[in-house]
Scaffold this active site. Structure first.
Site, PDB file in Angstrom:
ATOM      1  N   GLU A  42       0.875  -1.173   0.000  1.00 26.69           N
ATOM      2  CA  GLU A  42       0.000   0.000   0.000  1.00 26.69           C
ATOM      3  C   GLU A  42       0.907   1.216   0.000  1.00 26.69           C
ATOM      4  O   GLU A  42       1.570   1.501   0.999  1.00 26.69           O
ATOM      5  CB  GLU A  42      -0.854   0.038   1.272  1.00 26.69           C
ATOM      6  CG  GLU A  42      -2.195  -0.609   1.192  1.00 26.69           C
ATOM      7  CD  GLU A  42      -2.999  -0.305   2.452  1.00 26.69           C
ATOM      8  OE1 GLU A  42      -3.124   0.890   2.812  1.00 26.69           O
ATOM      9  OE2 GLU A  42      -3.487  -1.249   3.073  1.00 26.69           O
ATOM     10  N   ASP A  53      -6.653   7.633   9.457  1.00 25.49           N
ATOM     11  CA  ASP A  53      -5.348   7.238   9.966  1.00 25.49           C
ATOM     12  C   ASP A  53      -5.091   7.803  11.350  1.00 25.49           C
ATOM     13  O   ASP A  53      -5.519   8.906  11.685  1.00 25.49           O
ATOM     14  CB  ASP A  53      -4.245   7.701   9.005  1.00 25.49           C
ATOM     15  CG  ASP A  53      -4.287   6.944   7.692  1.00 25.49           C
ATOM     16  OD1 ASP A  53      -4.228   5.709   7.738  1.00 25.49           O
ATOM     17  OD2 ASP A  53      -4.397   7.581   6.632  1.00 25.49           O
TER      18      ASP A  53
END
Length: 255
Positions: A42, A53
Site C-alpha cells: 500500500e 489514519d
C-alpha cells in the site's frame, strides 16, 4: 487482473508513506520489502487530513508534505516498483480529484497499479469511482467493519474485488480497540466465499499471528511507519528494521 481464491499461504500487505524521507528511499524500501516476503504494498499518498489514519501515519503524511511531496513523486516511485511488487495506491479523494479521477485511474493503470484504497469515499457515492476502476482494470478495495449492518454487508461483499479490507474496529488505524470479528467473517464468507479477507487497523508484530487466524492476510501500517519516523535511526537502519519486522510478521502468520 489476478484472480484470488481462498488462500493457503496467508498474505502480508505493508503500508508505507510515499516519498518519506524521499523517493529513492521509498523505492529501495519497497523492493527490499518484496524480498522480505511482503505480498502487496500500500503506497500511501500523503494528504493533510487523513481522517482514517492514526497519529503515526498522520504525522508521516505531514512530514512528506513538508518535504515537498507531489503526485509526480508517486508516479515515479510506482513506475520503479510495480514490476517487482503488487502495488496499490492508498489515498484520500482530494488529491485524486485535483487531477481528475478518470485521469488518476488511467495513470494508475499505465504505471502497473492493481488497486486503489480510498477510505473517504462513502459506499453510497462509490459507483462512479467503481466504474472508472473497472474500465482501467483496477480494484477499488472495499472496507467492511463490525459496525456495518447485514444488508450493507450483503451489498458490499459480492462486488468486492482483489480482497476485502476488514476493519478490526470502528476507529482510526494504529489504535487498539477491538470488536469480535468471527460472526462478521462468517457472514462475509457465506456471501462471497472466494474473496480474500485481509485484516487491518492495529496489526503489529506482537499480535499478527493471533489476528490472522480466521483471515487470509493482514495489513500492517503504523508498526512500520513508526520506524520511518524514528529520528534516532539512519535510513539504512530504518530499512533493515522495517524489513526485519515484515519478515517476522510474514513468518508468524504462516507458522
Amino acid at each position: 487482473m489476478e484472480s484470488f481464491g481462498v488462500l493457503s499461504m496467508k498474505k502480508l500487505v505493508a503500508y508505507i508513506t510515499a516519498a518519506l524521507p524521499d523517493k529513492e528511499f521509498t523505492i529501495d524500501l519497497a523492493l527490499a520489502l518484496s524480498a522480505s516476503g511482503v505480498d502487496s504494498l500500500e503506497l500511501g499518498v500523503p494528504f493533510s487530513d487523513p481522517v482514517a489514519d492514526g497519529p503515526i501515519i498522520e504525522h508521516a503524511n505531514l512530514l512528506a508534505l513538508q518535504k515537498g511531496f507531489s503526485l509526480q513523486d508517486l508516479y515515479e516511485i510506482t513506475e520503479k516498483i510495480s514490476p517487482s511488487i503488487d502495488t496499490l495506491w492508498m489515498g484520500y479523494l482530494n488529491p485524486f480529484h485535483k487531477v481528475g479521477f478518470e485521469q488518476t485511474c488511467q495513470k494508475a493503470k499505465s504505471l502497473g497499479v492493481s488497486g486503489l484504497i480510498i477510505p473517504d469515499v462513502p459506499f453510497e457515492e462509490s459507483a462512479p469511482f467503481e466504474e472508472q476502476c473497472l474500465q482501467n482494470n483496477l480494484a477499488l478495495i472495499r472496507f467492511i467493519a463490525p459496525t456495518l449492518g447485514t444488508s450493507r454487508i450483503a451489498t458490499i461483499a459480492p462486488m468486492a474485488r482483489k480482497f476485502i479490507y476488514l476493519v478490526a474496529y470502528a476507529g482510526i488505524t494504529g489504535s487498539g480497540r477491538e470488536e469480535p470479528l468471527s460472526p462478521l467473517i462468517e457472514e462475509i464468507r457465506a456471501i462471497n466465499p472466494e474473496i480474500p479477507l485481509y485484516l487491518g487497523f492495529g496489526v503489529n508484530e506482537h499480535n499478527a499471528k493471533e489476528k490472522s487466524k480466521e483471515v487470509d492476510g493482514v495489513i500492517v501500517g503504523s508498526a512500520l511507519v513508526k520506524v520511518l519516523l524514528d529520528e534516532r535511526l539512519t535510513n539504512t537502519q530504518k530499512m533493515t528494521t522495517i524489513c526485519a519486522l515484515a519478515k517476522s510478521i510474514k513468518e508468524s502468520i504462516n507458522s
